[in-house]
Design a protein around this motif. Structure first.
Motif, PDB file in Angstrom:
ATOM      1  N   PHE A  46       1.192  -6.775  -3.848  1.00 40.64           N
ATOM      2  CA  PHE A  46       2.545  -6.856  -4.391  1.00 40.64           C
ATOM      3  C   PHE A  46       3.441  -5.850  -3.669  1.00 40.64           C
ATOM      4  CE2 PHE A  46      -0.475  -7.864  -7.724  1.00 40.64           C
ATOM      5  CZ  PHE A  46       0.003  -9.066  -8.224  1.00 40.64           C
ATOM      6  N   ARG A  47       4.618  -6.305  -3.271  1.00 42.62           N
ATOM      7  CA  ARG A  47       5.598  -5.412  -2.649  1.00 42.62           C
ATOM      8  C   ARG A  47       6.311  -4.634  -3.744  1.00 42.62           C
ATOM      9  NH1 ARG A  47       8.522  -4.804   2.125  1.00 42.62           N
ATOM     10  NH2 ARG A  47      10.684  -4.117   1.860  1.00 42.62           N
ATOM     11  N   TYR A  48       6.370  -3.304  -3.589  1.00 43.60           N
ATOM     12  CA  TYR A  48       6.995  -2.463  -4.605  1.00 43.60           C
ATOM     13  C   TYR A  48       7.743  -1.332  -3.932  1.00 43.60           C
ATOM     14  CZ  TYR A  48       7.426   1.036  -8.329  1.00 43.60           C
ATOM     15  OH  TYR A  48       7.918   1.960  -9.218  1.00 43.60           O
ATOM     16  N   TYR A  94       0.832  -2.891  -2.755  1.00 41.54           N
ATOM     17  CA  TYR A  94      -0.230  -2.349  -3.585  1.00 41.54           C
ATOM     18  C   TYR A  94      -0.961  -3.490  -4.285  1.00 41.54           C
ATOM     19  CZ  TYR A  94       2.716   1.796  -2.982  1.00 41.54           C
ATOM     20  OH  TYR A  94       3.468   2.808  -2.442  1.00 41.54           O
ATOM     21  N   ASN A  95      -2.224  -3.229  -4.668  1.00 41.45           N
ATOM     22  CA  ASN A  95      -2.921  -4.227  -5.478  1.00 41.45           C
ATOM     23  C   ASN A  95      -2.493  -4.068  -6.934  1.00 41.45           C
ATOM     24  OD1 ASN A  95      -4.343  -2.068  -6.549  1.00 41.45           O
ATOM     25  ND2 ASN A  95      -6.262  -2.553  -5.513  1.00 41.45           N
ATOM     26  N   GLU A  96      -3.083  -4.833  -7.830  1.00 40.14           N
ATOM     27  CA  GLU A  96      -2.631  -4.833  -9.224  1.00 40.14           C
ATOM     28  C   GLU A  96      -2.866  -3.509  -9.945  1.00 40.14           C
ATOM     29  OE1 GLU A  96      -6.619  -6.962  -8.961  1.00 40.14           O
ATOM     30  OE2 GLU A  96      -4.758  -6.782  -7.821  1.00 40.14           O
ATOM     31  N   THR A  97      -3.730  -2.636  -9.394  1.00 39.85           N
ATOM     32  CA  THR A  97      -3.977  -1.336 -10.013  1.00 39.85           C
ATOM     33  C   THR A  97      -3.164  -0.222  -9.373  1.00 39.85           C
ATOM     34  OG1 THR A  97      -5.863  -0.861  -8.561  1.00 39.85           O
ATOM     35  CG2 THR A  97      -6.317  -2.046 -10.619  1.00 39.85           C
ATOM     36  N   GLY A  98      -2.296  -0.550  -8.428  1.00 40.61           N
ATOM     37  CA  GLY A  98      -1.433   0.451  -7.803  1.00 40.61           C
ATOM     38  C   GLY A  98      -2.033   1.135  -6.597  1.00 40.61           C
ATOM     39  N   VAL A  99      -3.160   0.611  -6.069  1.00 37.95           N
ATOM     40  CA  VAL A  99      -3.787   1.180  -4.879  1.00 37.95           C
ATOM     41  C   VAL A  99      -3.155   0.547  -3.634  1.00 37.95           C
ATOM     42  CG1 VAL A  99      -5.933   1.466  -3.583  1.00 37.95           C
ATOM     43  CG2 VAL A  99      -5.946   1.624  -6.085  1.00 37.95           C
ATOM     44  N   SER A 100      -2.811   1.392  -2.660  1.00 41.28           N
ATOM     45  CA  SER A 100      -2.151   0.905  -1.449  1.00 41.28           C
ATOM     46  C   SER A 100      -3.027  -0.084  -0.708  1.00 41.28           C
ATOM     47  CB  SER A 100      -1.813   2.075  -0.530  1.00 41.28           C
ATOM     48  OG  SER A 100      -1.280   1.611   0.693  1.00 41.28           O
ATOM     49  N   MET A 101      -2.420  -1.143  -0.176  1.00 39.01           N
ATOM     50  CA  MET A 101      -3.142  -2.126   0.622  1.00 39.01           C
ATOM     51  C   MET A 101      -3.367  -1.622   2.049  1.00 39.01           C
ATOM     52  SD  MET A 101      -3.857  -4.541  -1.416  1.00 39.01           S
ATOM     53  CE  MET A 101      -4.491  -5.722  -0.234  1.00 39.01           C
ATOM     54  N   ARG A 102      -2.668  -0.564   2.439  1.00 40.48           N
ATOM     55  CA  ARG A 102      -2.856  -0.004   3.781  1.00 40.48           C
ATOM     56  C   ARG A 102      -4.053   0.933   3.760  1.00 40.48           C
ATOM     57  NH1 ARG A 102      -1.939   4.004   7.499  1.00 40.48           N
ATOM     58  NH2 ARG A 102      -1.070   3.340   9.511  1.00 40.48           N
ATOM     59  N   LYS A 103      -5.121   0.510   4.399  1.00 36.70           N
ATOM     60  CA  LYS A 103      -6.334   1.305   4.471  1.00 36.70           C
ATOM     61  C   LYS A 103      -6.320   2.151   5.739  1.00 36.70           C
ATOM     62  CE  LYS A 103      -7.876  -0.695   0.737  1.00 36.70           C
ATOM     63  NZ  LYS A 103      -6.692  -1.449   0.323  1.00 36.70           N
TER      64      LYS A 103
END
Length: 485
Positions: free
Chosen positions: A286-288, A298-307
């Motif tokens: 999700f873009r936020y 971020y995913n639904e738990t607020g963890v960044s998708m950028r690893k």
């Protein structure tokens, strides 16, 4: 006998018109008078008020000055036996076109003459094509506040020219893209510059697809542009290897922005939300935009998708099907332990840095061919072998997804592919599983979570609904296919 003398014909005086000639002239005059009489009668019938122009259709086209110039030049050419004129020359000769401002004023204003930048063009060529010289170029570039920017022109952009009443250059318009342009206007002592920005209309659109051979082909079949497919891969690039991981039957759903200008679509905006189901496991993004104004995914738990590292360091969009890792070494004809992962790809396919770091080696050896080694922090090193070309040099800083080379077959390789290795504390690790042991990605601060949950609530429900619809449709198709005739 005197008899009769032969009749002597008197010579006409110099300048006098012979009788036969006068007769022909009179005949032509009569025809002209008749034609003129008929024309007057027609005008009287069509325009009783005597105003022929008032009866011109509103959408009637006025003659193109350039085309008119071409016709005149062609007639002159036929008379003189010269070469045929070009339209470019005619446009310059015709001068700036005039546009009627309407019946209220009856005045005309010069129109912009626009030229599209072609490959190999520069300002001097464009100005010359429009009928102006290097002096005009110099004055704009060196006196306008943003004049230097005019020198950065690219094919496909538009340069417009506006002339004054005397034909001198009054203004230049540089259309950078549909949303941005700069206008340079002549003033005392030089030129001014004004940047014009337009705001597009943003519309949301959905795209859904099922994987048959690769994400790239599935995305294109779903109507996504190549840029959007690549952006989608970047979103999930830390959790999915889009060259080796996707399986037939995997699904994707994407909510993205479409940009419209004057009612016409001219491009795509950002991905708002996306979902990818791989081998039964679903990943959401999700873009936020946080309270500091920084936008990320971020995913639904607020963890960044950028690893910290990409799962695959190669541009998967050039690969139409997955690669089988089980193979005999093509050079040494033995089954050798692989200390990395091989990605078969067409020669020239871009190779990315899998994470931020510094190039510690870049060179060539008989075994590795062209290679690049990147140090990431103190513990991690990634290696890229058999490159066709290297795009970085030793000591250079690189960022994740930066192109560091292209796929090739240099060194001990029979076909184009990338050999990718991952080392932790000097020990080779499996690049496809090491991400499970790496530090977790950054998460949103606790204070941001209420706003984040509120922002994604509606979109999250829509994604879940679309996944359910896809699953039910797939189950129905299987049920129908297995039904007895």
């Amino acid at each position: 006998m005197g008899g009769l003398k032969p009749m002597q014909l008197k010579k006409p005086a110099r300048g006098a018109t012979p009788l036969a000639a006068r007769s022909r002239v009179s005949h032509r005059h009569l025809l002209a008078v008749a034609a003129l009489t008929m024309a007057v009668a027609i005008v009287a019938l069509v325009a009783p008020g005597g105003d022929v122009e008032a009866n011109r259709p509103l959408d009637a086209e006025l003659p193109d000055p350039a085309e008119a110039a071409v016709e005149v030049a062609e007639r002159d050419r036929d008379a003189a036996g010269g070469p045929a004129p070009t339209r470019e020359a005619a446009e310059v000769a015709a001068g700036p076109a005039a546009v009627d401002t309407g019946p209220e004023t009856g005045e005309t204003t010069p129109a912009w003459r626009e030229l599209i930048v072609q490959s190999g063009d520069n300002l001097s060529l464009l100005f010359k094509r429009a009928g102006y010289g290097d002096r005009d170029v110099y004055r704009i570039v060196h006196t306008a506040p943003q004049g230097k920017a005019l020198e950065r022109i690219y094919p496909g952009q538009t340069i417009g020219f506006l002339a004054d009443e005397d034909g001198a250059l009054a203004a230049v318009r540089h259309v950078i893209n549909p949303l941005q342009s700069v206008v340079y206007r002549r003033m005392d002592g030089g030129y001014s510059s004004e940047r014009l920005d337009r705001e597009p209309e943003v519309r949301l659109a959905w795209a859904s697809g099922e994987i048959d051979s690769s994400l790239f082909l599935a995305g294109r079949d779903a109507g996504l542009s190549s840029n959007l497919v690549m952006e989608l891969a970047n979103l999930f690039g830390g959790v999915i290897d889009f060259v080796l991981d996707p399986r037939k039957g995997d699904t994707m759903h994407v909510l993205y922005e479409e940009l419209y200008l004057d009612g016409d679509k001219f491009g795509d905006g950002n991905i708002v939300a996306a979902s990818f189901t791989n081998k039964g496991e679903t990943f959401n993004a999700f873009r936020y935009t946080d309270s500091a104004g920084q936008a990320s995914y971020y995913n639904e738990t607020g963890v960044s998708m950028r690893k910290a590292f990409l799962m695959a360091p190669v541009d998967f969009t050039r690969i139409s099907s997955n690669f089988n890792l089980k193979r005999l070494h093509p050079i040494y004809k033995t089954t050798r332990p692989h200390r990395g992962t091989d990605y078969a790809a067409p020669r020239g396919t871009p190779v990315f840095a899998s994470g931020d770091g510094r190039v510690i080696e870049a060179g060539y050896t008989r075994a590795n061919g062209n290679y690049v080694f990147v140090q990431h922090g103190e513990r991690y090193i990634t290696k890229y072998l058999h490159l066709n070309k290297r795009k970085v040099r030793e000591g250079q800083r690189v960022v994740q997804s930066q192109v560091i080379g292209t796929v090739g077959s240099t060194g001990a390789a029979t076909g184009p592919h990338l050999h990718y290795e991952f080392l932790v504390d000097g020990v080779h690790r499996n690049p496809r599983t090491i991400h499970k042991l790496l530090p977790k990605a950054k998460a949103l601060a606790a204070a941001e979570m209420p706003a984040f949950r509120s922002a994604i609530a509606g979109v999250s429900e829509q994604l879940a609904q679309r996944r359910t619809e896809t699953r039910l449709a797939s189950a129905g198709a299987v049920s129908t296919g297995n039904a007895a005739p």
